[in-house]
Write an enzyme that holds these catalytic residues in place. Structure first.
Site, short mmCIF file in Angstrom:
data_model
loop_
_atom_site.label_atom_id
_atom_site.label_comp_id
_atom_site.label_asym_id
_atom_site.label_seq_id
_atom_site.Cartn_x
_atom_site.Cartn_y
_atom_site.Cartn_z
N HIS A 74 0.83 -1.22 0.00
CA HIS A 74 0.00 0.00 0.00
C HIS A 74 0.86 1.27 0.00
O HIS A 74 0.47 2.29 0.59
CB HIS A 74 -0.96 0.02 1.19
CG HIS A 74 -1.95 -1.10 1.19
ND1 HIS A 74 -3.19 -1.02 0.62
CD2 HIS A 74 -1.86 -2.36 1.70
CE1 HIS A 74 -3.85 -2.16 0.78
NE2 HIS A 74 -3.05 -3.00 1.42
N ASN A 147 -10.24 -3.05 2.23
CA ASN A 147 -9.90 -3.06 0.81
C ASN A 147 -11.17 -2.88 -0.02
O ASN A 147 -12.27 -2.91 0.51
CB ASN A 147 -9.27 -4.40 0.43
CG ASN A 147 -7.79 -4.49 0.82
OD1 ASN A 147 -7.14 -3.47 1.05
ND2 ASN A 147 -7.27 -5.70 0.86
N HIS A 338 -4.29 1.10 11.95
CA HIS A 338 -4.10 -0.14 12.68
C HIS A 338 -5.46 -0.80 12.93
O HIS A 338 -6.30 -0.21 13.61
CB HIS A 338 -3.43 0.15 14.03
CG HIS A 338 -2.92 -1.08 14.72
ND1 HIS A 338 -3.58 -2.27 14.69
CD2 HIS A 338 -1.80 -1.30 15.43
CE1 HIS A 338 -2.90 -3.18 15.36
NE2 HIS A 338 -1.81 -2.61 15.82
FE1 HDE Z 1 -2.55 -4.82 5.51
N1 HDE Z 1 -0.75 -4.00 5.98
N2 HDE Z 1 -1.89 -6.61 6.11
N3 HDE Z 1 -4.28 -5.68 4.87
N4 HDE Z 1 -3.21 -3.06 4.84
C1 HDE Z 1 -0.40 -2.72 5.79
O1 HDE Z 1 0.70 -1.38 7.37
C2 HDE Z 1 -0.78 -6.83 6.86
C3 HDE Z 1 -4.62 -7.00 4.98
C4 HDE Z 1 -4.46 -2.77 4.40
O2 HDE Z 1 -3.34 3.47 3.89
C5 HDE Z 1 0.93 -2.39 6.42
O3 HDE Z 1 1.11 0.80 7.69
C6 HDE Z 1 -0.72 -8.21 7.27
C7 HDE Z 1 -6.01 -7.20 4.73
C8 HDE Z 1 -4.53 -1.38 4.00
O4 HDE Z 1 -1.78 3.34 5.40
C9 HDE Z 1 1.33 -3.68 7.11
C10 HDE Z 1 -1.81 -8.82 6.71
C11 HDE Z 1 -6.51 -5.96 4.46
C12 HDE Z 1 -3.26 -0.87 4.26
C13 HDE Z 1 0.20 -4.61 6.75
C14 HDE Z 1 -2.54 -7.81 5.98
C15 HDE Z 1 -5.42 -5.03 4.54
C16 HDE Z 1 -2.47 -1.93 4.78
C17 HDE Z 1 1.93 -1.79 5.48
C18 HDE Z 1 -2.21 -10.26 6.76
C19 HDE Z 1 -7.94 -5.58 4.08
C20 HDE Z 1 -2.80 0.54 3.99
C21 HDE Z 1 2.10 -0.35 5.91
C22 HDE Z 1 -2.46 -10.74 8.03
C23 HDE Z 1 -8.87 -5.84 5.15
C24 HDE Z 1 -3.12 1.46 5.11
C25 HDE Z 1 1.26 -0.21 7.06
C26 HDE Z 1 -2.71 2.87 4.78
C27 HDE Z 1 -1.14 -1.78 5.19
C28 HDE Z 1 0.15 -5.87 7.17
C29 HDE Z 1 -3.71 -8.09 5.25
C30 HDE Z 1 -5.60 -3.63 4.29
C31 HDE Z 1 2.69 -4.21 6.77
C32 HDE Z 1 0.35 -8.84 8.12
C33 HDE Z 1 -6.77 -8.53 4.79
C34 HDE Z 1 -5.73 -0.66 3.42
O5 HDE Z 1 1.39 -3.52 8.48
#
Ligand code: HDE
Length: 680
Positions: A74, A147, A338
């Site tokens: 992202h 998402n 978060h």
């Molecule tokens: Fe994320 N995801 N994600 N994700 N995600 C990040 O956090 C992660 C997942 C989503 O505009 C990171 O600050 C793991 C699902 C959005 O700043 C990180 C898993 C969904 C955004 C991270 C998922 C998301 C992130 C990268 C699996 C939809 C952007 C930078 C368990 C429900 C937020 C950050 C923004 C961002 C980890 C799966 C949505 C690395 C470990 C499912 C919208 O922390």
């Protein structure tokens, strides 16, 4: 333009940090006025720069440290401020204050993003889109980090690094950027078949949205709503765009990547600047605790959605985005979401993907934002006070007074003290758990194909064609025939028709078995059943000098009344002169504009003798036609339609009666695209 319509607690808080340097004297970071900013301090005009030049050193050091690590996923995102207001109290489900009080306007900050690409990558790539909302509630920040696709690639967070490694550019040559059409991604898919359902979404039109304003948002996981009596319901969150859910076509999306890599942010930015505020309704699907096991899928499985026809989406409030950021780095880049930021009345389920996310987000901010005090950055601060015994660390801004930084204490009479539940203290839902500690996946998570087939069954014929083309494009880019074959064989479990057509398109063997027994469809999944409106659609008006002043002015006014945005395209910038002394300002030339940046074209014409003008206009019109866009023509503009034999095609509106034209053309624009048009 740019007027602040978002006066609220968060805006007032941010105001304390805003600085306007305009008209001020230049100073160092220490406040010392700088007398010279053109030349460094040297030993003689042609001599070496002196170490003593503190202004040079400070300026250069700051510059050298301007970049922070981009988000691992992202990275490419764009955000805006707004507010959320509830239609009806959700008291029976949740005690969350912002979901109880219909008079409250809760400030929000929303960041949209692509997932795979780097911070500078193009925006119209095929990918899921992030849709992350921070609600600055009076009880603390609540983050709904979702998402635009309601399911996910994997079922357990421990696989997230593997999945992300596979979709990112391949490590040996860093190709391709912001694209899933490469071997490692599809190798992951074929060998991790829980991805099947999400892949169907990612290959569908949903993955190339027309606009952030025209896509749905989903919380994905099952959460809990807990009411005042402590009763819990399972919930899924939705955002429904008021303008409906609409997409680009793939060829257009690829061209846009080059012509305007900022297409989606420009669209969002301009609509907010123009006062056409993007709106989304908050939807909830609710399942009673006692119905947890009443479905043919596990409600904790993040690769499953709850069909809207079985569990209706109740629309409970509206979010309006009404203010652009002042500074992209300070706000959009430094915002830290978060999924674990919750408020009383909202709790987690045991979805193993969600559980893992609760760890990852703080961890990533620690490196990205440089330490544990990122909650003090202006964009991340809650609008309610915060007090605890956490202290120090990089970038600490709070000046905590007094000697106490521990609990329990007598010096400060045990404060800051925990709040009771009645005082708003957060209590975790006391779910009963009686289990063995195991590394395992529930049997109930093992059906990977039924909902993927349901998605396929729900698509209209054009949507199915787009899916086949997307698979054929992506798999066609692979180097490994073995992976191509594995994927085709895998998707035969979803639909034999899909797998066979893709196999033939990419030249691998048709799958031997396959086919699905699933006949269920969920009409809500098809974008054909979304809302259609001409409002805020951008129409390019192709026009030259000597246009029919009276009639054109009238038509443009009629279209504008319908909420259509009109931009004039001609062969040169400046002002065009029509008959009866009318003038029109030109917004784009054929060189600075492109047919792909418009939703539709209106061919007016003009003197019509210039060969180059005719060539360029026809190029625009033919390209828009191939992207299934509405095309309108009146008077001399009709020539371009006739010469290219387009006049009897769906979505091509030709008329010299201006009222009739405006009405029909508006309808054609509202239809978005005219898929029934055959392109040969
Ligand atoms: Fe994320 N995801 N994600 N994700 N995600 C990040 O956090 C992660 C997942 C989503 O505009 C990171 O600050 C793991 C699902 C959005 O700043 C990180 C898993 C969904 C955004 C991270 C998922 C998301 C992130 C990268 C699996 C939809 C952007 C930078 C368990 C429900 C937020 C950050 C923004 C961002 C980890 C799966 C949505 C690395 C470990 C499912 C919208 O922390």
């Amino acid at each position: 333009m740019g007027e602040n319509h978002n006066k609220n607690k968060k805006d007032e808080q941010l105001e304390q940090y805003r600085v306007n340097d305009e008209g001020k004297k230049l100073t160092t970071n220490q406040g010392l006025k700088v007398a010279e900013d053109e030349f460094s301090l040297k030993a003689g005009e042609r001599g070496p720069t002196l170490m003593e030049d503190f202004h040079f050193r400070e300026k250069m050091t700051h510059f050298d440290h301007e970049r922070i690590p981009e988000r691992i996923v992202h990275a490419r995102g764009f955000a805006a401020h707004g507010e959320f207001q509830l239609y009806e109290s959700l008291k029976k489900y949740t005690k969350a204050d912002f979901l109880n009080d219909t008079s409250k306007k809760t400030p929000v900050f929303v960041r949209f993003s692509t997932v795979a690409g780097s911070r500078g990558s193009s925006e119209t790539v095929r990918d899921a889109r992030g849709f992350a909302t921070k609600f600055y509630t009076d009880e603390g920040n609540y983050d709904l980090v979702g998402n635009n696709i309601p399911v996910f690639f994997i079922q357990d967070a421990v696989k997230f690094p593997d999945f992300v490694h596979s979709v990112k550019p391949e490590p040996h040559n860093e190709m391709p950027q912001a694209a899933s059409a490469h071997d490692t991604f599809w190798d992951f898919v074929a060998n991790n078949q829980e991805s099947a359902h999400m892949i169907m979404w990612a290959m569908s039109d949903r993955a190339i949205p027309r606009s952030f304003r025209m896509m749905e948002g989903f919380g994905v996981h099952t959460f809990r709503l807990v009411n005042e009596e402590g009763k819990s319901h399972f919930v899924k969150f939705h955002w429904k765009p008021v303008l409906g859910t609409h997409s680009l076509v793939w060829d257009e999306a690829q061209k846009l990547s080059g012509k305007d890599a900022d297409f989606h942010r420009r669209d969002l930015w301009e609509s907010i600047e123009n006062g056409e505020y993007p709106e989304y309704e908050l939807g909830i699907q609710v399942i009673k605790e006692e119905d947890e096991f009443s479905f043919d899928f596990d409600i904790l499985d993040p690769t499953k959605l709850w069909p809207e026809e079985d569990v209706p989406v109740q629309l409970v409030g509206k979010m309006t985005l009404n203010r652009n950021v002042d500074n992209v780095f300070a706000e959009t880049e430094q915002v830290a979401f978060h999924p674990g930021s919750v408020v009383p009345g909202i709790d987690f389920s045991n979805d193993p993907l969600l559980q893992g996310r609760l760890f990852s987000y703080t961890d990533t901010q620690l490196i990205r934002l440089g330490g544990p005090n990122f909650h003090e950055l202006p964009i991340n601060r809650p609008v309610c006070p915060f007090h605890n015994n956490q202290r120090d660390g990089y970038g600490r801004q709070t000046i905590n007074k007094g000697p106490v930084s521990y609990h329990k204490n007598s010096i400060a009479s045990n404060t800051p003290e925990p709040a009771s539940e009645a005082e708003g203290g957060y209590t975790h839902y006391a779910e009963k758990i009686d289990a063995h500690k195991v590394r395992a996946r529930s049997e109930s998570f093992k059906d990977h194909f039924s909902q993927a087939t349901m998605f396929w069954n729900s698509m209209s014929d054009p949507e199915k064609e787009h899916l086949k083309e997307a698979f054929s494009f992506e798999l066609g880019k692979l180097g490994s025939e073995s992976i191509q074959q594995q994927v085709v064989d895998m998707f035969a479990n979803v639909s034999r028709e899909l797998a066979v057509d893709v196999a033939n398109a990419i030249g691998v063997k048709e799958p031997e078995g396959g086919g699905s027994e699933v006949t269920k469809a969920s009409p809500a999944l098809s974008q054909e059943n979304t809302k259609h409106t001409a409002e805020t659609r951008k129409v390019g008006v192709i026009i030259s000098d000597n246009f029919n002043g009276e009639e054109v002015t009238k038509t443009l006014a009629l279209l504008k009344k319908e909420g259509i945005i009109l931009e004039v395209i001609s062969d040169k910038l400046g002002r065009l002169k029509g008959t009866t002394g009318t003038e029109l300002a030109v917004d784009h030339t054929f060189l600075t504009g492109e047919s792909v940046i418009f939703d539709a074209l209106y061919a007016v014409g003009g003197n019509g003798t210039d060969k180059k003008f005719n060539h360029d206009a026809e190029y625009f019109i033919n390209e828009a036609f191939q992207h299934f866009k509405p095309i309108g023509a009146t008077h001399e503009g009709k020539r371009w339609i006739k010469e290219n034999e387009l006049e009897n095609s769906p979505g091509v509106i030709v008329s010299d009666d201006m009222d009739d034209f405006a009405e029909k053309f508006t309808r054609a624009v509202a239809a978005h695209r005219h898929w029934e048009r055959s392109i040969v």
